[in-house]
Design an enzyme around this catalytic site. Sequence first.
Site, short mmCIF file in Angstrom:
data_model
loop_
_atom_site.label_atom_id
_atom_site.label_comp_id
_atom_site.label_asym_id
_atom_site.label_seq_id
_atom_site.Cartn_x
_atom_site.Cartn_y
_atom_site.Cartn_z
N GLY A 286 -3.25 -5.23 -4.50
CA GLY A 286 -2.02 -5.70 -4.16
C GLY A 286 -1.39 -5.28 -2.79
O GLY A 286 -1.97 -5.65 -1.80
N SER A 287 -0.03 -5.08 -2.59
CA SER A 287 0.63 -5.01 -1.24
C SER A 287 0.05 -3.85 -0.46
O SER A 287 0.49 -3.53 0.71
CB SER A 287 1.99 -5.02 -1.49
OG SER A 287 2.39 -6.26 -2.12
N THR A 288 -0.47 -2.65 -1.10
CA THR A 288 -0.92 -1.56 -0.05
C THR A 288 -2.01 -2.39 0.93
O THR A 288 -2.07 -1.33 1.91
CB THR A 288 -1.49 -0.44 -1.03
OG1 THR A 288 -2.28 -0.97 -2.01
CG2 THR A 288 -0.34 0.14 -1.84
#
Length: 620
Positions: A277-279
Site C-alpha cells: 500500500g501507500s508505505t
Amino acid sequence: MIFIILLVMVAGKLFHVQIVRHELLKGRAEANWDREIPFGGMRGDIQDRNGNLIAGSKLAPTLYFMPSQNHDLESSAAALAAILKTDTAELTEKMSQKEYMVKLAPEGKNITEEQADEIARLQIDGLYTGVDYVRQYPNGELLSRLIGFTGYDNQGLAGIEYAYDEFLQGTGDKIRLYTDAKGVPLPHVDDGFQTGEKGASVELTIDVPMQKVVERELQQAMEKYDAAQALAIVMNPKTGEILSLASTPTFHPAEYKDVDQSIYNRNLPVWMTFEPGSTFKIITLAAGLEEDVIDLENGQFNDPGYVMVEGARLRCWKRGGHGQQTFLEVVENSCNPGFVEIGQRLGGKKLSSYIRDFGFGESTGSGIAGEAKGILFSEKAFGPVEQATTAFGQGISVTPIQQVQAVAAAINGGYLYRPYIVKEIKDDSGKVLLSSSPEMRKQVISEETSKQVREALESVVANGSGRNAFTDGLRVGGKTGTAQKVVDGRYKDGDYIVSFIGFAPADDPELLVYVAIDNPQNSVQFGGVIAAPIVGRIIEEIAPLAGIEKRKDQLEKEYRWGDMETHRAPDLTGMTKGKIGSKLHTYRIEWHGSGEKVKTQLPKPDSLIAVDDVIHVYTE
C-alpha cells in the site's frame, strides 16, 4: 641363568603392564565395568542487547533406576509413585525391565526441586537423580514468536532456539558408576565424574524494555479493533540493528503444544507477505527525487480523483480528487494519481531498478528463520498498468522487514544496511564465537535526496495523512499504508491490512517503527486512523530509552476542522493555590499534597494538552 633371564622377562612384562600400559588397560577395564548416568546439557542463555535474560535454564532433575540394585521393587515403586503422582502398576512395570539402567520418563523427567528432595529422603536402592534442565522465561510470553522453543530433549525446534541450536546446545556432565555384570557396585573402584560444557550465550540486538512497550501496544490494538493479527518492527536506521520484533497473538514457549502451529511457525515480520500500500510510496518518492523528475515545492499536479492507464481507471482514495497540488501535497495527501505520474516520469525500467536496489525481491539476510522474499513483477509482465499500480504500492508483495530495510535507506542518507538480530555469541569462558556489526550493502540515493525525503515525510505527519502520529517535542516523520488483501487472486471486500511507518527525530533518525494491523474491525480501515497513533505512542515512550530528548524545533501540527483543540500547558511551579485559583480558573487542576506552593506538575510546562485535560500539581 635361564631361570634368572625368565624372571627378568616376567618382571619386565609386569613393569610394562602395570606402569607403561597402566592407564590404557585400566581404561579398557573400566569401560567394561562402568554405567553412566547422563546429566542434561545446560543450554546457553538468550539475552537482549543489555544483558537482560530472555530465555535461560533452570534445574529440573530426571530419575534413573538400576533394577539389579533393588530387592524390593513393589514397595519402592509405590513410595515413588505417590510423590510423582502416577500409577503404581505402570511405574512398577517400568522399574522391572531387564536392563542395567532405566530412565523413568516421562513420569520422573524434569521433576521439581521439592519432589527431588522428598525422593532423596526415601533412600531407594538403585534410584539415582540425574541433573537435567528446562528452559525458563522470566518475561513470560514476551518475544515468543522470535525466540521459539525447545522440545522434549531440550533441542531447539523453532525461532532463535532452532536457528542457533548448534551454539546454544550444551554437553552434559556424567556420573560413571562401576559395577559387575549384575549391576553390583565394585568396592575397589571409585565412581567417576565427567564434566560437560554449558552452551554458548546468544546476545540479541533486541531491547527488552522497548519490546514490552511494543507488545503492549499491539495487544491493546488487537483487543480494541478485534484484529486477526498484528506485527511491529523497531530498527535503528543507521545500523540495521533490530531493537524490537513483535507478532500477535503470542504464546508461552513452555506451552507451545497448546497453540495452533500457524502461530509459533510464523514470525510475521519476516514471514508475512502482502501488498504494502501507500508505505511503498516512499520508494517511488525517493526515486523521483533522485532522478530529478519532480520538484516538491514548485512542481504542480492536478488530481481529478483518477488516472487512465491503458484503458484502466486507477482511482485515488479520495473519490472527488485533491485538485491542483504541489508534489509535496501529493505526498502529504497520499494521492495515488500523483504517484502514478511520478512512476511514469521515471519509466518502467528505472522504477523497477530502484525497487530492486532498495532490496525488494530478495531476502534481507537478517538471520531470522523463515524469512520470505516477496513477489515482484517480472520484466515481461511489467507493463504500463503494472508500472502505475506499483508506483503506489499495489500489485506487488513484500515483507515487513523488506519495507523497514528500504525506508531506513531512504531516510538515513541513502545507505542500504542489512537488518540483523544477533549481536554476539559467546561461549562460557567469554570467547566470542560469532559477532555481527553494521553491514552497509550499497548507497541507493544521495544524502541530499534522503534529506528531501525526510522533510516531506515530516510534513506528512504535521500536515498530511499521518497527523495522528504527531508527537509533541519529537520530530516524527512517516507514511500511512492501507492495503486490500488478495485472496485467490482477487481483492477481498472489507479485508485490509493497515500500516504506518514512522521515524524520529526527522532530521537525524535514530528510531524507525513499523506497525501493521491485519483486518481491524470497529473502525474506519485506514492506516492513518488505526496504525499512525500506535506508532506515535510507541515512539514517544521508547524515545527516552534510545536517548532521544524532546525539542522545540519541530513543525507545528496544522489545526483542521474536527481536530481536538490543544494548547500549551502553563508553568505552575512555584505558584500558590491562591494565585492559581485567581488567574487560571479556566484550567482543570487536581491538587496532590497539603502544601501551599507547587513543586512539580504533570503534564510538564509547555506540553501540548487538550482543552479538557487535567493538570496534576504536586505541592511541597
